[in-house]
Design a protein around this motif. Structure first.
Motif, PDB file in Angstrom:
ATOM      1  N   TYR A 157       1.922  -8.036  -3.668  1.00 14.27           N
ATOM      2  CA  TYR A 157       1.986  -8.486  -2.267  1.00 14.27           C
ATOM      3  C   TYR A 157       0.613  -8.932  -1.837  1.00 14.27           C
ATOM      4  O   TYR A 157      -0.298  -8.150  -1.818  1.00 14.27           O
ATOM      5  N   TYR A 186       7.255  -5.651   7.920  1.00 13.33           N
ATOM      6  CA  TYR A 186       5.898  -6.100   7.655  1.00 13.33           C
ATOM      7  C   TYR A 186       5.723  -6.431   6.179  1.00 13.33           C
ATOM      8  O   TYR A 186       5.081  -7.420   5.822  1.00 13.33           O
ATOM      9  N   SER A 187       6.305  -5.604   5.300  1.00 12.20           N
ATOM     10  CA  SER A 187       6.251  -5.879   3.866  1.00 12.20           C
ATOM     11  C   SER A 187       6.912  -7.211   3.533  1.00 12.20           C
ATOM     12  O   SER A 187       6.382  -8.009   2.756  1.00 12.20           O
ATOM     13  N   THR A 190       7.109  -6.108  -6.156  1.00 12.80           N
ATOM     14  CA  THR A 190       8.064  -6.923  -5.400  1.00 12.80           C
ATOM     15  C   THR A 190       8.362  -8.266  -6.059  1.00 12.80           C
ATOM     16  O   THR A 190       9.020  -9.110  -5.452  1.00 12.80           O
ATOM     17  N   LEU A 228       4.173   4.483   1.352  1.00 15.23           N
ATOM     18  CA  LEU A 228       3.433   3.483   2.117  1.00 15.23           C
ATOM     19  C   LEU A 228       3.225   3.901   3.576  1.00 15.23           C
ATOM     20  O   LEU A 228       2.465   3.252   4.296  1.00 15.23           O
ATOM     21  N   LEU A 249       8.944   3.484   0.333  1.00 19.95           N
ATOM     22  CA  LEU A 249       8.404   3.349   1.686  1.00 19.95           C
ATOM     23  C   LEU A 249       7.693   4.613   2.149  1.00 19.95           C
ATOM     24  O   LEU A 249       6.737   4.546   2.925  1.00 19.95           O
ATOM     25  N   ARG A 260      14.950  -3.640   1.940  1.00 20.08           N
ATOM     26  CA  ARG A 260      13.921  -2.731   1.426  1.00 20.08           C
ATOM     27  C   ARG A 260      14.226  -1.288   1.836  1.00 20.08           C
ATOM     28  O   ARG A 260      13.969  -0.350   1.083  1.00 20.08           O
ATOM     29  N   THR A 310      -0.112   2.752   5.998  1.00 21.07           N
ATOM     30  CA  THR A 310       0.297   1.816   7.045  1.00 21.07           C
ATOM     31  C   THR A 310      -0.023   2.367   8.429  1.00 21.07           C
ATOM     32  O   THR A 310      -0.595   1.670   9.282  1.00 21.07           O
ATOM     33  N   HIS A 329      -2.423  -3.937   1.615  1.00 21.57           N
ATOM     34  CA  HIS A 329      -1.656  -5.089   1.164  1.00 21.57           C
ATOM     35  C   HIS A 329      -1.310  -4.998  -0.315  1.00 21.57           C
ATOM     36  O   HIS A 329      -0.218  -5.399  -0.728  1.00 21.57           O
ATOM     37  N   HIS A 346       1.615  -2.583  -0.622  1.00 24.89           N
ATOM     38  CA  HIS A 346       2.868  -3.152  -0.123  1.00 24.89           C
ATOM     39  C   HIS A 346       3.459  -4.174  -1.083  1.00 24.89           C
ATOM     40  O   HIS A 346       4.685  -4.284  -1.200  1.00 24.89           O
ATOM     41  N   ILE A 347       2.620  -4.928  -1.742  1.00 26.51           N
ATOM     42  CA  ILE A 347       3.102  -6.027  -2.570  1.00 26.51           C
ATOM     43  C   ILE A 347       3.478  -5.587  -3.981  1.00 26.51           C
ATOM     44  O   ILE A 347       4.182  -6.296  -4.700  1.00 26.51           O
TER      45      ILE A 347
END
Length: 420
Positions: free
Chosen positions: A14, A219-220, A348, A266, A263, A248, A270, A341, A344-345
């Motif tokens: 991400y 946001y992701s 994916t 994260l 999640l 997600r 976050t 970031h 999150h990425i």
């Protein structure tokens, strides 16, 4: 839901910024969200949101003045009317009132447009640099950033620099909606009055933290749209961000690898980034606003203040304070945003542009176990400057924003002088 990313790439990574965001986040961004007061007072000043996560509205119950510093509110033609600088009669007062409203609307619109639209290419490039652990060029200066932007525009077209802009607005809307709903069904305050207490501050920050948790999956999804290469990108709908965010959460419809972090893993980074961004920007904004108001009060006393200067003093301190708060918070939290970031990425299956060459694409195959592992890996493999990849985009973004504010001020000064 049809996947947008090819299954052949495993574990791709991400804003700004917030962009970016941020609007960052994109920092932005930086990516942060606009907070509306629950009261019916429509004259309450609401600042524009930063790139989620993060918010900038901590005026703690203050209201934007509608007349110059120290001006006494004397009614013009009725008890409910507010005076405006330079009004000598009811007709002149009405004309001045319309001009002031037009000035306030135009100045706020210019700032909003710059922060959320004109600066979006900087948020896109900043996020791509942040998640690109392959990169040899860190783009720490605005000169290399402008050059790589030109290369992307030349090879992929203008859409490559404005991708994902719609999803950033959707995330801002979701954040505002979630904050309002949570505040309505709980005792958590959306605004802090002057008579705040540690308990009220804690409850207010808890509301912000819960809001960031709700907006986190969306946001992701928005982050993916801003860094996904336009070369392999399908034409996506405007609500694709919402679909992928829901996917997600329930774990369906979104192609991912086993390296995708849950999640729950994260949540802490976050919320930490969002709350810190909100606290830093709020403190700086209030401090700068206080300094500017005192400076204007000493420089332009009520008796000698011109109508033009009074109008400018009524609107621009708020914008300058918001600008300074956003800049400082984005710069101070840039390393944390880079870590956020990348987490999150991860997993994916996202393909990003090669920020070294300006063409070709790269898979992101990170295997971070969490926030601490990500920090240690960046420090060992990329050095301390690895946390600041794409920092030149921040410089370009806020230089552009400052230039637009200054040009807007000159234009309105000219218009107001010609109408006085």
């Amino acid at each position: 839901m049809h996947p947008r990313r090819p299954d052949g790439f495993d574990g791709l990574g991400y804003r700004g910024g917030g962009g970016g965001g941020s609007r960052e986040e994109a920092g932005g961004s930086t990516f942060a969200a606009k907070s509306f007061s629950s009261s019916s007072d429509l004259s309450h000043w609401v600042t524009t949101p930063p790139d989620i996560p993060g918010s900038r509205n901590l005026h703690w119950g203050e209201k934007t003045p509608h007349y110059g510093p120290g001006a006494a509110p004397a009614p013009l033609g009725g008890a409910g009317e507010e005076p405006y600088p330079g009004s000598c009669s009811s007709g002149a007062g009405a004309s001045s009132e319309q001009l002031n409203r037009f000035a306030g609307f135009g100045i706020g619109l210019a700032s909003l447009f710059t922060e959320n639209v004109l600066a979006h290419p900087c948020i896109v490039l900043r996020r791509q640099c942040q998640v690109n652990y392959h990169a040899r060029h860190y783009h720490l200066t605005p000169f290399t950033v402008i050059n790589i932007m030109y290369s992307f525009n030349k090879t992929q077209g203008p859409r490559a620099l404005w991708k994902g802009m719609g999803s950033t607005f959707i995330v801002q809307g979701i954040t505002l909606g979630a904050e309002g709903i949570i505040s309505e069904f709980t005792h958590l305050p959306r605004e802090l009055s002057h008579k705040w207490s540690p308990k009220k501050v804690g409850e207010h920050l808890l509301l912000k933290a819960l809001t960031y948790v709700v907006a986190m999956p969306f946001y992701s999804a928005s982050l993916i749209e801003t860094v996904q290469s336009e070369i392999i990108r399908d034409n996506t709908g405007i609500l694709e961000c919402v679909k992928e965010g829901i996917g997600r959460v329930i774990g369906m419809g979104v192609p991912h690898s086993k390296r995708l972090l849950p999640l729950l893993a994260l949540t802490f980074p976050t919320v930490l980034h969002g709350v810190l961004h909100y606290i830093i920007s709020s403190i700086i904004q209030k401090f700068v606003l206080l300094v500017l108001k005192r400076k204007n009060a000493h420089s332009h006393p009520t008796e000698s203040a011109s109508p033009v200067q009074s109008v400018l003093d009524a609107y621009f301190p708020e914008l300058i304070a918001s600008f300074a708060a956003s800049l400082c918070s984005d710069v101070m939290l840039y390393p944390l945003e880079t870590v956020l970031h990348r987490l999150h990425i991860q997993g994916t299956r996202t393909i990003i542009d090669n920020t070294d060459l300006g063409y070709e694409v790269l898979p992101i195959n990170t295997q971070y176990e969490g926030m601490r592992d990500c920090i240690n890996s960046i420090k060992q493999e990329e050095g301390m400057l690895g946390f600041y990849k794409g920092f030149g985009a921040i410089i370009v973004q806020y230089t552009l924003h400052a230039a637009v504010l200054q040009i807007t001020k000159i234009i309105y000064s000219t218009l107001l002088q010609s109408n006085v």
